[in-house]
Motif scaffolding. Structure first.
Motif, PDB file in Angstrom:
ATOM      1  N   THR A 472       0.817  -1.218   0.000  1.00 50.33           N
ATOM      2  CA  THR A 472       0.000   0.000   0.000  1.00 50.33           C
ATOM      3  C   THR A 472       0.843   1.258   0.000  1.00 50.33           C
ATOM      4  O   THR A 472       0.287   2.378  -0.053  1.00 50.33           O
ATOM      5  CB  THR A 472      -0.918   0.018   1.233  1.00 50.33           C
ATOM      6  N   GLY A 473       2.167   1.143   0.074  1.00 47.64           N
ATOM      7  CA  GLY A 473       3.024   2.323   0.100  1.00 47.64           C
ATOM      8  C   GLY A 473       3.259   2.806   1.516  1.00 47.64           C
ATOM      9  O   GLY A 473       2.840   2.185   2.495  1.00 47.64           O
ATOM     10  N   ARG A 474       3.940   3.938   1.621  1.00 47.90           N
ATOM     11  CA  ARG A 474       4.341   4.440   2.940  1.00 47.90           C
ATOM     12  C   ARG A 474       3.488   5.595   3.426  1.00 47.90           C
ATOM     13  O   ARG A 474       3.438   5.862   4.628  1.00 47.90           O
ATOM     14  CB  ARG A 474       5.805   4.884   2.902  1.00 47.90           C
ATOM     15  N   VAL A 475       2.878   6.320   2.528  1.00 49.04           N
ATOM     16  CA  VAL A 475       2.109   7.507   2.931  1.00 49.04           C
ATOM     17  C   VAL A 475       0.748   7.474   2.261  1.00 49.04           C
ATOM     18  O   VAL A 475       0.488   6.689   1.344  1.00 49.04           O
ATOM     19  CB  VAL A 475       2.859   8.805   2.536  1.00 49.04           C
ATOM     20  N   GLY A 476      -0.154   8.368   2.727  1.00 49.89           N
ATOM     21  CA  GLY A 476      -1.455   8.494   2.098  1.00 49.89           C
ATOM     22  C   GLY A 476      -2.475   7.529   2.667  1.00 49.89           C
ATOM     23  O   GLY A 476      -2.327   6.994   3.771  1.00 49.89           O
ATOM     24  N   ASP A 477      -3.506   7.308   1.881  1.00 50.61           N
ATOM     25  CA  ASP A 477      -4.632   6.475   2.305  1.00 50.61           C
ATOM     26  C   ASP A 477      -4.283   4.996   2.122  1.00 50.61           C
ATOM     27  O   ASP A 477      -4.648   4.373   1.131  1.00 50.61           O
ATOM     28  CB  ASP A 477      -5.862   6.852   1.476  1.00 50.61           C
ATOM     29  N   ILE A 479      -5.295   2.378   3.876  1.00 46.94           N
ATOM     30  CA  ILE A 479      -6.452   1.484   3.982  1.00 46.94           C
ATOM     31  C   ILE A 479      -7.208   1.456   2.656  1.00 46.94           C
ATOM     32  O   ILE A 479      -7.636   0.391   2.178  1.00 46.94           O
ATOM     33  CB  ILE A 479      -7.383   1.935   5.124  1.00 46.94           C
ATOM     34  N   GLY A 480      -7.362   2.619   2.030  1.00 50.51           N
ATOM     35  CA  GLY A 480      -8.030   2.667   0.729  1.00 50.51           C
ATOM     36  C   GLY A 480      -7.279   1.882  -0.322  1.00 50.51           C
ATOM     37  O   GLY A 480      -7.869   1.155  -1.115  1.00 50.51           O
ATOM     38  N   ARG A 481      -5.944   2.024  -0.308  1.00 51.35           N
ATOM     39  CA  ARG A 481      -5.137   1.263  -1.272  1.00 51.35           C
ATOM     40  C   ARG A 481      -5.237  -0.237  -0.987  1.00 51.35           C
ATOM     41  O   ARG A 481      -5.201  -1.053  -1.902  1.00 51.35           O
ATOM     42  CB  ARG A 481      -3.679   1.707  -1.195  1.00 51.35           C
ATOM     43  N   LEU A 482      -5.327  -0.577   0.286  1.00 54.90           N
ATOM     44  CA  LEU A 482      -5.456  -1.989   0.650  1.00 54.90           C
ATOM     45  C   LEU A 482      -6.716  -2.584   0.051  1.00 54.90           C
ATOM     46  O   LEU A 482      -6.715  -3.713  -0.460  1.00 54.90           O
ATOM     47  CB  LEU A 482      -5.467  -2.121   2.170  1.00 54.90           C
TER      48      LEU A 482
END
Length: 655
Positions: A472-477, A479-482
């Protein structure tokens, strides 16, 4: 009349399969589009005719048509309807008809949903699949005809084997065959690609969904068989390393290896030769399993037939298909040159290590299964290879796979840094070690097996969760990316978590199980672990087609009632065969497992009692593995035609 029509439909399906085997193959060689086009309608017609034949046989069982020899030998009018239906495949002839029905089904599915395949490859795939069907149609019609009539029908039948009259085993063969026979599609794709002399990334994408579906069905089938053995046979175990159990487990191991190596072919165009070899061997071991079950070579409670003539026929099929495919593989070695190169530390290397461990583990199981036959033929000695050998020889490979799996899943393609991935997995490793230390501290005077199993299982589970989180990356949303991650990523994680749960459950059950065997009088109580059991009585109960001696066992903990258990000993008068029905109090963290034994001279009864921790987690893990396969299979990228280029309107970007 319906029976005769079913027999006629089976013959027509055989002839259709011959046409499908020959005409498209010639058309693909000559580039004759009309001849290649014959494959699709032939595949559909072959499936419909075979389905009609199977339906006719099922109708004969449902209506108790004892003029049919197979029904008279394997059914009875008093049998419950479920077991009349499942009796269709609860015998050698009917199960082989189910086998060839599934071969035809997979061929039809490839014809109906393989629109994106190149015409020549599609024609060859369907021709090879038809060749497999031809071999088994011939086997059925010439050695195992299910539609033979009796000149003088009996008044009633001989009944189905009582061990098969159970819901778990009723649905076990169809799922197992969907897995066994599903590997025939991977084999057909491999042979077709070898004939064309072309194996590329698109081929890897085409073969993966078929392998994934076969592996998923095989997982469910093996789990159902293990669950049945657990509660039906009354011996208290879930896996005995029986030859027929091993016959289904070996293709599962090779299918798992094939599934992973096909990813490397798709992503990096590497491991082509290895992937082709796995596709051939996976289906080859399915045929070996069929040979073991039906030849009488090895004795097993699961065996369908004991007929050397039939076994020889299957051995010839095995030699022709596997031997022919391996010969073609050797001839096309130059076309299987790998393009992608990769470093020692990379996802490709991890997958290769995974593959080698799975393949060597399969070879160990194969040697252990056949060693009694080899020893008798070569040295004239009768030997028995039991669970201690398999557990000692096979377990290290699963331990290594469990240790490598989280690291390999997170390594990048081509070249990676092990230290970076290890840092990302530190929390998972810390949690796994903490849980193992807790288990070690709580147990008293027991082996390290449970703690080690918890360590590896937790490492695999937490590693899969870490993999999802890192994606999902390190920053941002995050949970949304998940939530937006591809289903294939979720499927991989869920399947790996299922493996981790199963590893822990098996180790925990073997390490912490409690067993008690004693003679008990009616009204007497005894303690097993933290539980108190009381034999309140034993009574005779009339079942639909059996007579049951049923015990009434009261289960209590600290004086509080927990459950009333009813272990049984059933006698089937028609089949003249007794069975043992264990009584199990299923709970999330443990099972209490009670078996009623024989009555003694003084009126007391032999009782066996087990406390089985985490038993249900074994099958829960298998369900998670199958669910992971299903999630991946529903990903839009996992289609038969995934490798086909889509024609998009001008100005519209392709996906």
């Amino acid at each position: 009349m319906i029976t005769e029509l079913g027999h006629f439909a089976l013959i027509l399906a055989f002839l259709t399969a011959i046409v499908q085997m020959v005409v498209p193959l010639v058309g693909a060689h000559r580039r004759w589009s009309g001849w290649m086009a014959v494959a699709e309608p032939a595949a559909g017609m072959q499936f419909l005719l075979t389905a009609f034949a199977f339906g006719a046989l099922t109708w004969a069982f449902v209506t108790s048509d004892f003029s049919l020899q197979l029904v008279a030998m394997n059914s009875h009018s008093a049998k419950p309807m479920l077991y009349k239906i499942t009796g269709t495949w609860g015998n050698h002839e009917g199960s082989m008809l189910l086998w060839v029905l599934i071969v035809a089904l997979f061929g039809a599915l490839a014809a109906w949903f393989g629109g994106g395949l190149p015409p020549t490859l599609k024609a060859r795939v369907l021709a090879v699949q038809a060749a497999i069907a031809v071999a088994f149609f011939a086997f059925i019609l010439f050695t195992s005809n299910p539609f033979l009539r009796l000149a003088v029908p009996p008044f009633d039948g001989n009944d189905l084997n009582p061990l098969l009259q159970d819901p778990g085993l009723a649905f076990h063969p169809p799922f197992l065959y969907l897995g066994y026979v599903g590997l025939s599609m991977a084999f057909s794709f491999a042979v077709a690609a070898l004939i064309e002399g072309r194996v590329d990334a698109a081929w890897g994408r085409w073969v993966r969904p078929w392998t994934l579906a076969a592996w998923m069905f095989l997982t469910v089938g093996i789990a159902l068989g293990s669950w049945w053995a657990y509660y039906e046979l009354g011996w208290g175990g879930f896996w005995f390393w029986d030859p027929v159990e091993n016959a289904s487990f070996m293709p599962w191991l090779l299918a798992a290896a094939l599934l992973h190596s096909a990813i490397v072919v798709e992503k990096r165009e590497s491991l082509k030769s290895w992937t082709m070899l796995l596709a051939i061997l996976a289906f080859g071991f399915s045929l070996i399993g069929t040979f073991i079950v039906r030849s009488g070579l090895l004795t097993s409670v699961h065996a369908f037939a004991n007929d050397p003539e039939r076994g020889l026929f299957i051995l010839i099929i095995l030699a022709v298909f596997v031997g022919g495919a391996l010969t073609l593989f050797a001839m096309r070695a130059s076309a299987l040159e790998a393009r992608g190169v990769f470093a020692m530390v990379s996802r490709e290397s991890a997958i290769l290590a995974n593959n080698v461990l799975l393949a060597v583990g399969c070879f160990v199981v194969f040697i252990g299964t056949l060693w009694p036959v080899i020893a008798e033929m070569a040295f004239g000695r009768k030997l028995s290879v039991g669970p201690p050998f398999f557990e000692t020889a096979f377990t290290p490979f699963m331990v290594l796979i469990g240790l490598i799996l989280p690291l390999g899943a997170m390594l990048p393609w081509k070249r990676g840094k092990l230290g970076r991935v290890a840092r990302q997995l530190r929390p998972a490793a810390a949690l796994a070690v903490a849980l193992a230390a807790l288990a070690w501290a709580m147990q008293t005077g027991r082996s390290a097996l449970g703690a080690v199993g918890l360590l590896i299982g937790a490492w695999v589970v937490f590693g899969a969760l870490t993999d999802l989180w890192v994606r999902t990356g390190r920053v941002g949303d995050r949970i949304g990316r998940l939530r937006r991650l591809p289903r294939a990523d979720w499927g991989k994680a869920v399947a790996h978590m299922g493996l981790g749960v199963t590893i822990f459950a098996i180790a925990g059950l073997m390490a912490w199980e409690t067993e008690d065997i004693r003679v008990v009088r009616i009204g007497e109580s005894y303690d097993v672990g933290v539980y108190t059991l009381t034999l309140d009585g034993v009574k005779q109960v009339q079942g639909p087609n059996y007579v049951s001696t049923m015990g009434m066992v009261r289960l209590e903990r600290d004086g509080r009632p927990v459950a009333m258990l009813h272990p049984e000993k059933r006698d089937y008068p028609v089949a003249r065969m007794p069975t043992t029905e264990a009584a199990i109090d299923y709970r999330f963290l443990r099972d209490v497992y009670v078996v009623l034994g024989d009555i003694q001279n003084d009126g007391s009864w032999t009782m066996r009692t087990y406390i089985k921790p985490f038993a249900n987690w074994i099958w829960g893990g298998a369900i998670l593995m199958a669910l992971g396969g299903l999630l991946s299979l529903t990903d839009r990228r996992f289609r038969v035609a995934a490798g086909a280029r889509k024609v998009t309107p001008a100005g519209v970007p392709a996906e």
